[in-house]
Design an enzyme around this catalytic site. Structure first.
Site, mmCIF file in Angstrom:
data_model
loop_
_atom_site.group_PDB
_atom_site.id
_atom_site.type_symbol
_atom_site.label_atom_id
_atom_site.label_comp_id
_atom_site.label_asym_id
_atom_site.label_seq_id
_atom_site.Cartn_x
_atom_site.Cartn_y
_atom_site.Cartn_z
ATOM 1 C CB CYS A 1 -8.724 110.818 -6.848
ATOM 2 S SG CYS A 1 -8.906 112.030 -5.533
ATOM 3 C CB CYS B 1 -5.637 112.519 -5.861
ATOM 4 S SG CYS B 1 -6.650 111.579 -4.698
#
Length: 287
Positions: free
Chosen positions: A36, A39
């Site tokens: 991600c 993230c």
């Protein structure tokens, strides 16, 4: 990067780690995954903020790929998701890679303020029976709290009342911005203080003396003294009965003393069956 305030956790470790090092510490839970990109962008921002707060904030990192059941139980549906806890309770959350300034603002809004800690200390002292010390600490909280935090001032007012310092209590209520005076809690407190000031003007050693005086001479003045004496002794029902009778016989006495005092008692007592009954009686008499 792990530190004392940044910890990778699994589902089995989650509940214990969530409690934080103390009841006022904020715990950020970052649900992330290696694939991600947002993230990865958010993670160093969270690390930096946590380190800056030096123990007031802790960060728990949960790998969503490895802890899918935990994510499902907490309704984590997108990454990154950050949930913010205090004392084991979720108090806020956000989704996506927010800028550091936005996250810092959330932390500032959620952090326990000095006046809140002072209020907690006042409560602890009160539980120990140290009323004067509790009053002193509550005064500090009331002075430092923003004006909009009217509930803090009400706690101080309550302690002033317990000490019989009713005029000071009234002065503190007047410091609450007018926009909050319609709040039921403020109305109730203000009514209680006003009634206490009135009742304190009628020294009572024995209610029977006031009852005998009123029976001998049922004047409006003696009715007022009996009602306020009953209030000072916590005899609310007797005060309501006397004031209702006074309203029947002389509603203009002292610019409507009976009605005004009845309404203040209604506010002070709240929605109880006793208040409901006397409110109906007053309504019938008025109409």
């Amino acid at each position: 990067m792990n530190s004392h305030w940044v910890i990778d956790v699994t589902a089995s470790e989650f509940e214990e780690a969530l409690l934080g090092d103390n009841e006022n510490q904020l715990v950020l839970v970052d649900f992330w995954a290696p694939w991600c990109a947002p993230c990865q962008a958010l993670m160093p921002i969270l690390h930096r903020l946590v380190e800056q707060h030096q123990g007031d904030v802790k960060l728990l990192k949960v790998n969503a790929d490895e802890e899918q059941s935990l994510c499902a139980s907490l309704s984590v549906r997108s990454l990154p998701t950050v949930k913010i806890y205090r004392a084991g309770e979720c108090v806020d959350e956000f989704f996506g890679a927010l800028p550091g300034a936005a996250i810092q603002k959330k932390l500032e809004n959620l952090s326990v303020k000095e006046y809140q800690l002072q209020l907690q200390e006042a409560g602890r002292l009160l539980e120990q029976g140290e009323l004067d010390a509790a009053l002193e600490v509550a005064a500090l909280a009331s002075e430092t709290a923003p004006a909009k935090e009217w509930a803090v001032r009400l706690k101080y007012v309550d302690l002033l009342q317990k000490r019989g310092r009713f005029e000071e209590a009234a002065s503190e209520i007047n410091k609450i911005p007018m926009e909050f005076h319609r709040k039921p809690e403020v109305e109730q407190c203000a009514a209680a203080v006003d009634l206490a000031i009135q009742a304190s003007a009628v020294p009572v050693s024995d209610i029977r003396d006031l009852e005998a005086q009123f029976e001998q001479d049922p004047s409006a003045e003696n009715a007022k003294a009996l009602a306020l004496g009953a209030l000072s002794l916590g005899m609310t029902e007797r005060a309501l009965a006397v004031l209702t009778d006074l309203f029947k016989t002389d509603r203009q006495f002292e610019n409507g003393f009976a009605q005004k005092t009845l309404v203040e008692i209604f506010k002070q007592q709240g929605n109880t069956p006793l208040v409901a009954e006397y409110r109906k009686q007053l309504h019938r008499l008025m109409h």
